[in-house]
Scaffold this active site. Structure first.
Site, PDB file in Angstrom:
ATOM      1  N   GLU A 174       0.834  -1.200   0.000  1.00 18.97           N
ATOM      2  CA  GLU A 174       0.000   0.000   0.000  1.00 18.97           C
ATOM      3  C   GLU A 174       0.872   1.256   0.000  1.00 18.97           C
ATOM      4  O   GLU A 174       0.622   2.205  -0.743  1.00 18.97           O
ATOM      5  CB  GLU A 174      -0.928  -0.019   1.230  1.00 18.97           C
ATOM      6  CG  GLU A 174      -2.037   0.997   1.177  1.00 18.97           C
ATOM      7  CD  GLU A 174      -2.922   0.948   2.422  1.00 18.97           C
ATOM      8  OE1 GLU A 174      -2.660   0.109   3.316  1.00 18.97           O
ATOM      9  OE2 GLU A 174      -3.867   1.748   2.493  1.00 18.97           O
ATOM     10  N   GLY A 203      -8.377   5.321   7.284  1.00 21.57           N
ATOM     11  CA  GLY A 203      -9.166   5.226   8.503  1.00 21.57           C
ATOM     12  C   GLY A 203      -8.562   4.221   9.472  1.00 21.57           C
ATOM     13  O   GLY A 203      -8.648   4.383  10.689  1.00 21.57           O
ATOM     14  N   ALA A 204      -7.918   3.168   8.928  1.00 16.17           N
ATOM     15  CA  ALA A 204      -7.416   2.110   9.800  1.00 16.17           C
ATOM     16  C   ALA A 204      -5.894   1.984   9.790  1.00 16.17           C
ATOM     17  O   ALA A 204      -5.323   1.387  10.690  1.00 16.17           O
ATOM     18  CB  ALA A 204      -8.052   0.771   9.428  1.00 16.17           C
ATOM     19  N   SER A 205      -5.236   2.515   8.758  1.00 15.14           N
ATOM     20  CA  SER A 205      -3.761   2.497   8.775  1.00 15.14           C
ATOM     21  C   SER A 205      -3.230   3.739   8.107  1.00 15.14           C
ATOM     22  O   SER A 205      -3.970   4.479   7.440  1.00 15.14           O
ATOM     23  CB  SER A 205      -3.223   1.242   8.091  1.00 15.14           C
ATOM     24  OG  SER A 205      -3.293   1.371   6.695  1.00 15.14           O
ATOM     25  N   THR A 206      -1.936   3.987   8.313  1.00 14.20           N
ATOM     26  CA  THR A 206      -1.295   5.138   7.689  1.00 14.20           C
ATOM     27  C   THR A 206       0.071   4.709   7.179  1.00 14.20           C
ATOM     28  O   THR A 206       0.724   3.866   7.801  1.00 14.20           O
ATOM     29  CB  THR A 206      -1.226   6.337   8.673  1.00 14.20           C
ATOM     30  OG1 THR A 206      -0.790   7.488   7.953  1.00 14.20           O
ATOM     31  CG2 THR A 206      -0.265   6.093   9.824  1.00 14.20           C
ATOM     32  N   GLN A 207       0.471   5.263   6.020  1.00  9.90           N
ATOM     33  CA  GLN A 207       1.725   4.864   5.388  1.00  9.90           C
ATOM     34  C   GLN A 207       2.657   6.055   5.194  1.00  9.90           C
ATOM     35  O   GLN A 207       2.192   7.148   4.872  1.00  9.90           O
ATOM     36  CB  GLN A 207       1.471   4.242   3.999  1.00  9.90           C
ATOM     37  CG  GLN A 207       0.836   2.876   4.025  1.00  9.90           C
ATOM     38  CD  GLN A 207      -0.626   2.905   4.436  1.00  9.90           C
ATOM     39  OE1 GLN A 207      -1.052   2.287   5.418  1.00  9.90           O
ATOM     40  NE2 GLN A 207      -1.420   3.657   3.707  1.00  9.90           N
TER      41      GLN A 207
HETATM   42  N1  ADP Z   1     -14.493  14.607   3.554  1.00  9.27           N
HETATM   43  C1  ADP Z   1     -13.837  13.938   4.486  1.00  9.27           C
HETATM   44  N2  ADP Z   1     -13.479  14.538   5.637  1.00  9.27           N
HETATM   45  C2  ADP Z   1     -12.803  13.855   6.573  1.00  9.27           C
HETATM   46  N3  ADP Z   1     -12.418  12.585   6.460  1.00  9.27           N
HETATM   47  C3  ADP Z   1     -12.734  11.953   5.333  1.00  9.27           C
HETATM   48  C4  ADP Z   1     -13.447  12.571   4.288  1.00  9.27           C
HETATM   49  N4  ADP Z   1     -13.609  11.661   3.294  1.00  9.27           N
HETATM   50  C5  ADP Z   1     -13.006  10.524   3.692  1.00  9.27           C
HETATM   51  N5  ADP Z   1     -12.507  10.688   4.941  1.00  9.27           N
HETATM   52  C6  ADP Z   1     -11.758   9.724   5.745  1.00  9.27           C
HETATM   53  O1  ADP Z   1     -10.642   9.258   5.023  1.00  9.27           O
HETATM   54  C7  ADP Z   1     -10.298   7.977   5.527  1.00  9.27           C
HETATM   55  C8  ADP Z   1     -10.149   7.057   4.343  1.00  9.27           C
HETATM   56  O2  ADP Z   1      -9.690   5.846   4.785  1.00  9.27           O
HETATM   57  P1  ADP Z   1      -9.875   4.485   3.968  1.00  9.27           P
HETATM   58  O3  ADP Z   1      -9.141   4.636   2.697  1.00  9.27           O
HETATM   59  O4  ADP Z   1     -11.301   4.122   3.892  1.00  9.27           O
HETATM   60  O5  ADP Z   1      -9.185   3.476   4.953  1.00  9.27           O
HETATM   61  P2  ADP Z   1      -7.835   2.617   4.883  1.00  9.27           P
HETATM   62  O6  ADP Z   1      -6.967   3.259   3.854  1.00  9.27           O
HETATM   63  O7  ADP Z   1      -7.239   2.704   6.255  1.00  9.27           O
HETATM   64  O8  ADP Z   1      -8.276   1.244   4.533  1.00  9.27           O
HETATM   65  C9  ADP Z   1     -11.395   7.565   6.502  1.00  9.27           C
HETATM   66  O9  ADP Z   1     -10.971   7.846   7.804  1.00  9.27           O
HETATM   67  C10 ADP Z   1     -12.543   8.496   6.121  1.00  9.27           C
HETATM   68  O10 ADP Z   1     -13.385   8.763   7.219  1.00  9.27           O
HETATM   69 CA    CA Z   2      -7.003   4.214   1.864  1.00  8.28          CA
END
Ligand code: ADP
Ligand code: CA
Length: 497
Positions: A174, A203-207
């Site tokens: 990722e 939402g669940a991980s950061t890179q």
């Molecule tokens: N307009 C927005 N304002 C704030 N946060 C947002 C907005 N649109 C998307 N997000 C957030 O961006 C993040 C996207 O993460 P996501 O790609 O679904 O998860 P992961 O990459 O960890 O599997 C989530 O925390 C979602 O709530």
């Molecule tokens: Ca993502």
């Protein structure tokens, strides 16, 4: 009269031979130029397509990419032509009803059927990649995550595209594919330019992924990804922090504040006047916090906003562990990180949050960022809601936390200081394509980035046409000049007496 006739007879330009030679010469040159130009004319553009579904923890998005059918190898040629946001939550939320995960994709897939020309459907590769939401579900209940993948697989196979599989990406993939996307779209890879680091907040991980001169992979091989792209070698540092996406990080701060199983908490990361009732079992239903669930807690607790940025910073800091590091240097939780280097693109939730807070300008002092967060967090909830009637309430309520989390992650976690912070650019798109891992993933799986620099014609088509034309005109002039001995002597006009 007879002198005039004599003159006509003597003028070699009017002899049939010269006239014929001249006409043939002109026709030959025109034919040469026409044939050369037509033969080498670029063929009418035909396009190929690829589809990638990004099954994130919070939602799924579908992206359609397009590139000219010839010359797949040219960098910067693949572009995103369409995206579609799937209604409803991420696929990992359908663990108890996997069929619904497949069904949820239908509307976007039907849209893709409309967007990709029918005669290309069969050859269009279709990929689904799931990220941290499914990684967590896989940890928690691997048969449930298998069921969800099976359900999305059978839903996707019903469409006329060339289905290439649905799988969970590793955190390393990722991070690395996000880096490839950003640098591909910026045209940095073919040129062998210095690269841009990639910061992705989900939402669940950061890179975090970047090339650092000091990093050769030996100190921490698990953080090293090597690429040979367009004849250049890259040694990429990448790390994915599971549970440090902003939704799971929020759970961790709530777990921190509900350790003793209270019936209510005053949360500094939420605006004053904000209050909600939360369910203990829902909050702790994640491997990021499940081992910390307090015993004998009531079913629910009240979360009330206190709107205090400084206290929020303290709570947020408490989810990072800075105590141990077995390497020369670490970011947090004992994870190796080399010296930060170069510019960075920060996308996904980094962009959404910082854009909402009007904090995308990174040339301002970090102190000014803190001041802005301080003032936002201390604004009463009623006022915030009034000022932003169009923003989703869930996002709105969390911006104080999210902004504080981003600043803390960048400065305390990754050690960005005033200077390196100004090298971060918060971005959503680059040249019309979303920044994210999907494009890099597809480029890799379709082998569209060659290891070696492709051979290209020495001249672009326009340059080639100009040179052929100039040469033909020069030849023509040369031909005319070569006929000079046959030219009439203009200075010796025949005297008609
Ligand atoms: N307009 C927005 N304002 C704030 N946060 C947002 C907005 N649109 C998307 N997000 C957030 O961006 C993040 C996207 O993460 P996501 O790609 O679904 O998860 P992961 O990459 O960890 O599997 C989530 O925390 C979602 O709530
Ligand atoms: Ca993502």
């Amino acid at each position: 009269m007879s002198a005039q006739r004599e003159m006509k007879e003597k003028n070699p330009w009017q002899t049939p031979v010269t006239i014929i030679i001249t006409v043939i010469g002109v026709i030959a040159i025109v034919a040469l130029v026409t044939v050369a130009v037509l033969q080498n004319r670029p063929l009418p553009q035909k396009y190929k397509y690829g589809i990638v579904l990004d099954a994130g923890s919070s939602h799924t998005a579908l992206y359609i990419y397009e590139w000219p059918a010839e010359k797949d190898n040219n960098t910067g040629r693949v572009e995103q032509t369409h995206s579609c946001k799937v209604k409803g939550p991420g696929i990992s939320s359908y663990a108890h009803d996997p069929l619904k995960a497949g069904e949820s994709l239908r509307v976007c897939m039907q849209e893709a059927e409309q967007r990709v020309p029918g005669k290309r459907h069969q050859e269009t590769p279709l990929y689904l990649g799931a990220t941290a939401g499914m990684r967590l579900l896989n940890i928690e209940n691997s048969s449930a995550s298998d069921e969800v993948l099976k359900a999305v697989e059978s839903a996707l196979q019903k469409f006329p595209f060339s289905y290439q599989g649905a799988r969970i990406l590793s955190g390393q993939e990722e991070g690395a594919f996000g880096w490839v996307t950003v640098n591909y779209l910026d045209d940095r890879l073919t040129q062998g330019l210095d690269t841009t680091g990639a910061l992705d907040l989900g939402g669940a991980s950061t890179q975090i992924s970047f090339v650092s001169e000091k990093f050769d992979g030996s100190e921490s091989p698990s953080n090293s990804v090597t690429f040979r792209l367009y004849g250049n070698d890259y040694n990429l540092y990448t790390h994915s922090f599971l549970c440090y996406g902003k939704d799971q990080a929020l759970r961790m701060t709530l777990a921190q504040q509900t350790q003793s199983g209270q019936a209510s908490i005053l949360d500094p990361c939420f605006n004053t006047g904000y209050t909600v009732m939360k369910n203990y079992s829902v909050l702790y239903d994640s491997p990021c916090v499940s081992d910390r669930k307090p015993q004998n807690a009531p079913a629910t607790f009240n979360q009330t906003g206190k709107g205090n940025f400084t206290e929020c910073q303290e709570v947020v800091k408490s989810v990072f562990n800075f105590t141990h590091c077995k390497y020369s240097q670490c970011s947090f939780n004992g994870v190796f990180q080399p010296l930060l280097q170069g510019p960075f693109g920060a996308f996904s939730a980094y962009y959404f949050v910082m854009n909402f807070l009007n904090l995308t300008d990174t040339s301002i002092p970090l102190k000014a960022v803190e001041d802005k967060l301080n003032s936002f967090c201390s604004t009463p909830w009623n006022q915030i809601k009034q000022q932003h009637p169009d923003v989703k309430v869930k996002y709105l309520a969390e911006y104080c936390f999210s902004g504080t989390y981003i600043l803390t992650l960048l400065t305390e976690g990754y050690k960005f200081d005033q200077t390196s912070y100004s090298n971060i650019k918060f971005i959503k798109k680059i040249k019309g394509s979303d920044a994210g891992w999907t494009l890099g993933y597809m480029l890799n799986l379709t082998n569209m980035i060659p290891a070696e620099a492709p051979d290209s014609p020495p001249l672009p088509h326009a340059g080639y046409v100009s040179i052929v034309t100039i040469m033909a005109v020069l030849l023509f002039i040369l031909f005319i000049v070569s006929l000079r001995p046959l030219w009439p002597r203009c200075s010796k006009q025949p005297q008609i007496v």
